[in-house]
Write an enzyme that holds these catalytic residues in place. Structure first.
Site, PDB file in Angstrom:
ATOM      1  N   GLY A   1     126.192 159.461  15.127  1.00 36.89           N
ATOM      2  CA  GLY A   1     126.457 159.083  16.511  1.00 36.89           C
ATOM      3  C   GLY A   1     126.840 160.323  17.302  1.00 36.89           C
TER       4      GLY A   1
ATOM      5  N   GLN B   1     130.285 165.358  24.079  1.00 39.14           N
ATOM      6  CA  GLN B   1     130.249 166.319  22.977  1.00 39.14           C
ATOM      7  C   GLN B   1     129.216 167.416  23.175  1.00 39.14           C
ATOM      8  OE1 GLN B   1     130.066 162.958  19.930  1.00 39.14           O
ATOM      9  NE2 GLN B   1     131.163 164.551  18.813  1.00 39.14           N
TER      10      GLN B   1
ATOM     11  N   CYS C   1     133.613 163.511  12.621  1.00 36.37           N
ATOM     12  CA  CYS C   1     133.142 163.726  13.980  1.00 36.37           C
ATOM     13  C   CYS C   1     132.518 165.113  14.068  1.00 36.37           C
ATOM     14  CB  CYS C   1     134.337 163.615  14.934  1.00 36.37           C
ATOM     15  SG  CYS C   1     133.895 163.828  16.659  1.00 36.37           S
ATOM     16  N   LEU C   2     131.356 165.220  14.707  1.00 38.78           N
ATOM     17  CA  LEU C   2     130.688 166.520  14.801  1.00 38.78           C
ATOM     18  C   LEU C   2     131.523 167.531  15.589  1.00 38.78           C
ATOM     19  CD1 LEU C   2     126.957 165.487  15.369  1.00 38.78           C
ATOM     20  CD2 LEU C   2     128.080 166.147  13.240  1.00 38.78           C
TER      21      LEU C   2
ATOM     22  N   HIS D   1     133.788 154.384  17.908  1.00 42.32           N
ATOM     23  CA  HIS D   1     134.088 155.825  17.848  1.00 42.32           C
ATOM     24  C   HIS D   1     133.448 156.545  19.048  1.00 42.32           C
ATOM     25  CE1 HIS D   1     134.437 159.749  15.455  1.00 42.32           C
ATOM     26  NE2 HIS D   1     133.626 160.076  16.435  1.00 42.32           N
ATOM     27  N   GLU D   2     132.185 156.216  19.330  1.00 39.10           N
ATOM     28  CA  GLU D   2     131.466 156.913  20.404  1.00 39.10           C
ATOM     29  C   GLU D   2     131.942 156.461  21.793  1.00 39.10           C
ATOM     30  OE1 GLU D   2     129.934 159.435  19.470  1.00 39.10           O
ATOM     31  OE2 GLU D   2     129.731 158.913  17.363  1.00 39.10           O
TER      32      GLU D   2
ATOM     33  N   HIS E   1     134.881 158.370  22.683  1.00 42.86           N
ATOM     34  CA  HIS E   1     134.548 159.710  23.214  1.00 42.86           C
ATOM     35  C   HIS E   1     134.326 159.651  24.724  1.00 42.86           C
ATOM     36  CE1 HIS E   1     134.200 162.554  19.939  1.00 42.86           C
ATOM     37  NE2 HIS E   1     133.420 161.774  19.231  1.00 42.86           N
TER      38      HIS E   1
END
Ligand code: NI
Length: 190
Positions: A46, A51, A96-97, A138-139, A142
């Site tokens: 995701g 990000q 997480c990236l 999660h996204e 963000h």
């Protein structure tokens, strides 16, 4: 299609709220394609627009390679709004990236219902559970300037302090291009 550098933990943009998208122009189409490319290159499941440095309410998800996500097509989610959450919660190890090499268990509602716009700006209502509900939450966090770290207890976060400080200085190896907060230029992988 090209990959975009991922903003690491410590960048202010990760704490900001993304703005609703009113129309899909060629710019958004390109952004969405690049987000998929970036996510796939980094082996993520995701990615939210914050990000990659864009404060737009856009996120992409692809869990089709996961056992639990088999048969679930890649999703483009625009202007999401969670309408309801189950009382039942579950715990799952998230990563997480933007926070490489940090994985922690996070409690979240097991099921959610949401509405969002698809790439044609058509409103979609979705009931999600399991891994899909997990990644969506999660996204969507963000897009609201929230990281999974914000769901951890103070003790757990204290234990991560050293690691997080390194990430925020860009002292970390990644397989993908990143933007470290203390440097203004994207750090190219060698
Ligand atoms: Ni993330």
């Amino acid at each position: 299609m090209s990959t975009l550098p991922v903003y690491l933990y410590g960048n202010e943009i990760l704490k900001k709220k993304a703005k609703p998208v009113s129309e899909i122009t060629d710019g958004e189409i390109e952004l969405i394609k690049d987000m998929f490319d970036t996510m796939h290159t980094a082996n993520g499941i995701g990615l939210a627009a914050n990000q990659v440095g864009e404060l737009k309410q856009i996120l992409v998800i692809d869990i089709s390679d996961m056992e639990a996500g088999k048969g679930i097509k890649p999703l483009v989610v625009i202007n999401p709004e969670i309408l309801s959450e189950s009382d039942e919660e579950s715990e799952y190890e998230e990563g997480c990236l933007s926070i490489p090499d940090v994985r922690e268990k996070v409690w979240r509602p097991e099921k959610i219902t949401l509405k969002y716009c698809d790439i044609n700006m058509k409103e979609v209502n979705l009931e999600a559970d399991g891994i899909l509900a997990r990644v969506l939450q999660h996204e969507i966090d963000h897009l609201n300037g929230i990281l999974f770290l914000d769901h951890l207890t103070g003790t757990k976060r204290t234990l991560l302090r050293g690691k997080l400080s390194k990430i925020s200085k860009g002292e970390i190896e990644t397989q993908y291009d990143v933007v470290a907060p203390k440097k203004l230029k994207p750090k190219k992988k060698k």
